[in-house]
Design a protein around this motif. Structure first.
Motif, short mmCIF file in Angstrom:
data_model
loop_
_atom_site.label_atom_id
_atom_site.label_comp_id
_atom_site.label_asym_id
_atom_site.label_seq_id
_atom_site.Cartn_x
_atom_site.Cartn_y
_atom_site.Cartn_z
N ALA A 189 -20.70 -20.00 17.46
CA ALA A 189 -19.63 -19.08 17.84
C ALA A 189 -20.05 -17.62 17.78
CB ALA A 189 -18.41 -19.29 16.94
N ALA A 190 -20.97 -17.28 16.90
CA ALA A 190 -21.34 -15.88 16.68
C ALA A 190 -22.19 -15.34 17.83
CB ALA A 190 -22.11 -15.74 15.37
N PRO A 191 -21.98 -14.09 18.21
CA PRO A 191 -22.82 -13.47 19.25
C PRO A 191 -24.29 -13.51 18.86
CG PRO A 191 -20.90 -12.10 18.77
CD PRO A 191 -20.94 -13.18 17.72
N GLY A 192 -25.11 -14.06 19.70
CA GLY A 192 -26.53 -14.15 19.41
C GLY A 192 -26.86 -15.19 18.35
N GLY A 193 -25.86 -15.98 17.92
CA GLY A 193 -26.12 -17.03 16.95
C GLY A 193 -26.35 -16.56 15.54
N ARG A 194 -25.96 -15.32 15.21
CA ARG A 194 -26.22 -14.80 13.86
C ARG A 194 -25.06 -13.94 13.38
NH1 ARG A 194 -30.40 -10.04 13.34
NH2 ARG A 194 -28.86 -9.46 11.77
N VAL A 195 -24.94 -13.83 12.07
CA VAL A 195 -23.99 -12.91 11.47
C VAL A 195 -24.76 -11.95 10.57
CG1 VAL A 195 -22.08 -14.56 11.56
CG2 VAL A 195 -23.49 -14.44 9.51
N ASP A 196 -24.22 -10.76 10.41
CA ASP A 196 -24.89 -9.72 9.61
C ASP A 196 -24.34 -9.62 8.19
OD1 ASP A 196 -26.60 -8.57 11.78
OD2 ASP A 196 -24.63 -8.23 12.67
N ALA A 197 -23.15 -10.18 7.96
CA ALA A 197 -22.55 -10.12 6.63
C ALA A 197 -21.47 -11.18 6.54
CB ALA A 197 -21.97 -8.74 6.35
N VAL A 198 -21.13 -11.54 5.30
CA VAL A 198 -20.08 -12.53 5.04
C VAL A 198 -19.09 -11.96 4.03
CG1 VAL A 198 -19.55 -14.82 4.10
CG2 VAL A 198 -21.60 -14.50 5.51
N PHE A 199 -17.81 -12.04 4.37
CA PHE A 199 -16.72 -11.67 3.47
C PHE A 199 -15.98 -12.98 3.17
CE2 PHE A 199 -13.35 -8.07 2.79
CZ PHE A 199 -12.96 -8.64 1.59
N ASP A 200 -16.21 -13.53 1.99
CA ASP A 200 -15.69 -14.85 1.65
C ASP A 200 -14.35 -14.77 0.94
OD1 ASP A 200 -15.75 -17.74 0.95
OD2 ASP A 200 -15.90 -16.90 -1.07
N LEU A 201 -13.41 -15.62 1.39
CA LEU A 201 -12.09 -15.69 0.79
C LEU A 201 -11.72 -17.12 0.44
CD1 LEU A 201 -10.43 -13.22 3.30
CD2 LEU A 201 -11.18 -12.71 0.97
N VAL A 202 -12.71 -18.00 0.40
CA VAL A 202 -12.47 -19.42 0.14
C VAL A 202 -13.19 -19.90 -1.11
CG1 VAL A 202 -12.70 -21.76 1.05
CG2 VAL A 202 -12.07 -19.89 2.59
N GLY A 203 -14.48 -19.54 -1.23
CA GLY A 203 -15.27 -19.99 -2.36
C GLY A 203 -15.76 -21.42 -2.23
N GLY A 204 -16.25 -21.97 -3.32
CA GLY A 204 -16.68 -23.36 -3.36
C GLY A 204 -17.76 -23.69 -2.36
N GLU A 205 -17.72 -24.93 -1.85
CA GLU A 205 -18.73 -25.38 -0.90
C GLU A 205 -18.66 -24.62 0.42
OE1 GLU A 205 -18.38 -29.58 -0.50
OE2 GLU A 205 -18.85 -29.99 -2.61
N HIS A 206 -17.49 -24.10 0.74
CA HIS A 206 -17.32 -23.30 1.95
C HIS A 206 -18.23 -22.07 1.86
CE1 HIS A 206 -14.62 -23.05 5.46
NE2 HIS A 206 -14.73 -21.74 5.36
N LEU A 207 -18.20 -21.40 0.72
CA LEU A 207 -19.05 -20.22 0.52
C LEU A 207 -20.53 -20.59 0.55
CD1 LEU A 207 -19.75 -17.33 -0.31
CD2 LEU A 207 -19.19 -17.94 -2.67
N ALA A 208 -20.89 -21.66 -0.14
CA ALA A 208 -22.29 -22.07 -0.18
C ALA A 208 -22.82 -22.40 1.21
CB ALA A 208 -22.45 -23.29 -1.10
N ALA A 209 -21.96 -23.00 2.05
CA ALA A 209 -22.39 -23.39 3.39
C ALA A 209 -22.70 -22.18 4.26
CB ALA A 209 -21.33 -24.25 4.06
N VAL A 210 -21.90 -21.11 4.14
CA VAL A 210 -22.11 -19.95 5.02
C VAL A 210 -23.10 -18.96 4.44
CG1 VAL A 210 -19.83 -20.18 6.08
CG2 VAL A 210 -20.10 -18.70 4.07
#
Length: 329
Positions: free
Chosen positions: A224-245
């Motif tokens: 989904a991300a432009p160019g297939g990459r992200v430059d930063a992550v702002f996590d609001l879920v935690g747990g395995e969701h955070l570890a995955a991203v």
């Protein structure tokens, strides 16, 4: 007497109750406020469950729920400057927000802009201020891509709006039911939940039926991300969701922050959102809201008599945007 919604001990919803109590007396540096609206946040039920911040004072039961309010000043404590009886204000209470009266420290209080309703202002002190602090902490340049996990909640929608205002592209994870809601904010939606490469069932609170059949979360974000990459992550879920991203960032230092997993994010090379917790931040988000840059996105309101329903809506993990309890005239 003043009505309040409290918890009588640590536990689940069964420890919540309505009580009548005397309005609190403002001490030095404090304001007595007649509450007009109170924001509802995940931190409210987490505190009720006993998850308190390190160094926080011990609970004194019954403890009033709620951590953000807007209302009218009824009395001013000693040493307070810049506020007077009758002022319309918003901020972070020290005696809970699900109540007809509460105390606000002047240092965590701001004047409500005339063009902003009490309901809108009550959505700013926790969610919008956390989003503001986090987006500033990441300090991304225009054109960068930010991933926000759990983008459909109160902090997420505020962070998305702020990032977009600064020219940052936003990709966000949210349940399928929130797709239209987050896309209306200019966010590229990524279905939440575990995929077939991440064994087990979908995560509670962020996924819906069928989402466990998706590709891995990291692969969905790359697609989904432009160019297939992200430059930063702002996590609001935690747990395995955070570890995955977190794996999406070659070097997470300074580019991976969380408001949901403060105790464990360091293991992934990231950091907690550095909260400023000042009236200056509240003034800043109020100006952004008054200018139409930051819309609180209040999607559900409840009267104080239904505070339990309001908290269940947030505790269930499926609320869109902000839930607010409306109190008084």
């Amino acid at each position: 007497m003043s009505k309040a919604y409290v918890f009588t001990r640590f536990g689940g919803p069964e420890v919540e109750a309505f009580v009548d109590q005397d309005p609190p007396e403002p001490g030095p540096g404090q304001l007595l406020v007649a509450v007009r609206a109170a924001g509802v946040n995940p931190v409210d039920w987490k505190l009720r469950a006993g998850k308190r911040r390190p160094g926080a004072p011990p609970a004194e039961f019954p403890e009033v729920l709620g951590s953000e309010v807007a209302g009218v000043v009824e009395a001013v404590g000693a040493g307070v400057e810049g506020f007077a009886v009758g002022d319309e204000v918003f901020g972070n209470p020290v005696t809970g927000g699900y109540a007809e009266h509460t105390l606000l420290p002047a240092s965590l209080t701001a004047h409500k802009p005339v063009g902003l309703s009490f309901t809108e202002a009550a959505a700013l002190p926790v969610a919008a201020a956390t989003a503001y602090d986090g987006v500033r902490q990441l300090d991304l340049p225009a054109g960068a891509t930010l991933l926000i996990t759990g983008v459909g909640g109160g902090v997420g929608v505020a962070a998305a709006q702020l990032a977009r205002h600064y020219g940052v592209r936003v990709v966000g994870t949210a349940s399928a039911g929130k797709k239209d809601f987050v896309e209306a904010l200019g966010v590229v939606h990524v279905p939440a939940g575990r995929g077939v490469a991440e064994s087990g069932v979908a995560e509670a609170g962020v996924a819906e039926s069928g989402e466990a059949d998706l590709p891995s979360l990291a692969d969905r974000v790359r697609a989904a991300a432009p160019g297939g990459r992200v430059d930063a992550v702002f996590d609001l879920v935690g747990g395995e969701h955070l570890a995955a991203v977190a794996s999406l960032l070659p070097d997470p230092r300074g580019k991976l922050i969380t408001a949901a997993a403060k105790e464990t994010v360091g293991e992934l090379g990231g950091a907690a959102v550095a909260r400023a917790r000042t009236s200056e931040v509240l003034d800043a988000v109020a100006r952004l809201a008054a200018d139409g840059v930051l819309r609180p996105q209040v999607t559900a309101t409840y009267p104080l008599e239904r505070a339990d329903e309001a908290l269940r809506a947030v505790e269930g993990g499926h609320a869109r945007g902000k839930v607010v309890i409306e109190v008084g005239a």
